[in-house]
Scaffold this motif. Structure first.
Motif, PDB file in Angstrom:
ATOM      1  N   LYS A   4       3.873 -23.183 -64.581  1.00 34.59           N
ATOM      2  CA  LYS A   4       5.080 -22.661 -65.195  1.00 34.59           C
ATOM      3  C   LYS A   4       5.183 -21.178 -64.887  1.00 34.59           C
ATOM      4  O   LYS A   4       4.431 -20.362 -65.431  1.00 34.59           O
ATOM      5  N   LYS A  95      20.891 -10.688 -68.038  1.00 32.77           N
ATOM      6  CA  LYS A  95      20.644 -11.753 -68.993  1.00 32.77           C
ATOM      7  C   LYS A  95      19.148 -11.908 -69.252  1.00 32.77           C
ATOM      8  O   LYS A  95      18.340 -11.793 -68.336  1.00 32.77           O
ATOM      9  N   GLU A 114      11.848 -19.587 -76.649  1.00 34.97           N
ATOM     10  CA  GLU A 114      12.777 -20.381 -75.840  1.00 34.97           C
ATOM     11  C   GLU A 114      12.911 -19.731 -74.467  1.00 34.97           C
ATOM     12  O   GLU A 114      13.302 -18.565 -74.361  1.00 34.97           O
ATOM     13  N   PHE A 116      14.769 -19.631 -70.934  1.00 36.90           N
ATOM     14  CA  PHE A 116      16.070 -20.048 -70.425  1.00 36.90           C
ATOM     15  C   PHE A 116      15.989 -20.488 -68.962  1.00 36.90           C
ATOM     16  O   PHE A 116      16.657 -19.941 -68.077  1.00 36.90           O
ATOM     17  N   SER A 117      15.135 -21.476 -68.711  1.00 35.80           N
ATOM     18  CA  SER A 117      15.023 -22.026 -67.366  1.00 35.80           C
ATOM     19  C   SER A 117      15.922 -23.250 -67.268  1.00 35.80           C
ATOM     20  O   SER A 117      16.733 -23.505 -68.160  1.00 35.80           O
ATOM     21  N   ASN A 118      15.783 -23.988 -66.197  1.00 37.47           N
ATOM     22  CA  ASN A 118      16.597 -25.196 -66.036  1.00 37.47           C
ATOM     23  C   ASN A 118      15.672 -26.399 -65.865  1.00 37.47           C
ATOM     24  O   ASN A 118      15.137 -26.599 -64.789  1.00 37.47           O
ATOM     25  N   PRO A 119      15.436 -27.205 -66.886  1.00 40.50           N
ATOM     26  CA  PRO A 119      16.046 -27.115 -68.219  1.00 40.50           C
ATOM     27  C   PRO A 119      15.331 -26.095 -69.102  1.00 40.50           C
ATOM     28  O   PRO A 119      14.242 -25.649 -68.771  1.00 40.50           O
ATOM     29  N   THR A 120      15.949 -25.789 -70.224  1.00 34.47           N
ATOM     30  CA  THR A 120      15.358 -24.860 -71.175  1.00 34.47           C
ATOM     31  C   THR A 120      14.057 -25.435 -71.736  1.00 34.47           C
ATOM     32  O   THR A 120      13.976 -26.625 -72.019  1.00 34.47           O
ATOM     33  N   GLU A 121      13.037 -24.580 -71.869  1.00 32.24           N
ATOM     34  CA  GLU A 121      11.758 -25.003 -72.416  1.00 32.24           C
ATOM     35  C   GLU A 121      11.452 -24.221 -73.683  1.00 32.24           C
ATOM     36  O   GLU A 121      11.877 -23.077 -73.836  1.00 32.24           O
TER      37      GLU A 121
END
Length: 211
Positions: A4, A95, A114, A116-121
């Motif tokens: 990650k 951002k 939280e 803000f990746s794709n998807p949020t983790e």
């Protein structure tokens, strides 16, 4: 665990990483930090300049060369329990890459992170940072990092709380973990400020009394 990367892949390792984190000021909670690897090499540093600098609500995580990796900033307007992280230096219009919000449990460091990746983790941090005893969990409730008291291996004694261990599991971004340490430290500052009681001066009619 799947790798990650949040800040930089340079700080994601295939083996568990153990850092020794040291506060660079013993007088003010929230002041600078340095982090060293198991060989004693400087990995991260955070420089502040006295107690007033933290009033800005912004801290910068740097690598050993002084390159800005991450900026953590108190979100405004907001309650004091929400922070945001920005890649590199924060600029107007930029951002955030993650946010941190804490629970309402005073004296505990239970927070939700939280990304803000794709998807949020999402990650949870449970325990007490003030006691240097907390664990970072991913959404599957798997530990990805831990903060513990530092033990002197030679003397077999627990060191003071200004020196502690940050252990990062394989595949987890150690720069991201260190950025979360900065936020936890600031939350501790908020807890101290919220719970501080200023005593009223003692007033006496006795002319021989001296307060």
């Amino acid at each position: 665990m799947k790798s990650k990367v949040v800040v930089e892949d340079t700080f994601v390792h295939s083996e568990e990483t153990n850092l020794t984190v040291r506060k660079t000021s013993l007088f003010f909670t929230g002041d600078g930090f340095t982090a060293y690897d198991c060989k004693g090499q400087l990995v991260f540093r955070v420089d502040t300049y006295g107690p007033d600098s933290r009033d800005l609500g912004e801290l910068v995580l740097m690598d050993a060369t002084g390159r800005c990796l991450l900026t953590v900033r108190r979100k405004r307007p907001s309650l004091h329990n929400r922070w945001e992280g920005y890649l590199g230096e924060r600029e107007e219009g930029k951002k955030p890459i993650f946010s941190v919000r804490r629970s309402s449990i005073i004296g505990r460091s239970n927070v939700t992170v939280e990304v803000f990746s794709n998807p949020t983790e999402e990650y949870q941090i449970e325990g007490s940072f003030a006691q240097r005893n907390c664990t970072f969990f991913n959404a599957d409730k798997v530990s990805v990092a831990e903060i513990r008291r530092k033990v002197d291996a030679c003397a077999h004694v627990v060191l003071a709380k200004d020196v502690f261990s940050l252990s990062i599991k394989p595949g987890f971004d150690s720069a991201f973990a260190m950025g979360l340490v900065l936020v936890l430290d600031q939350i501790q500052v908020d807890d101290f400020s919220d719970n501080r009681v200023d005593a009223d001066p003692i007033i006496s009619d006795d002319p021989n009394f001296s307060s």
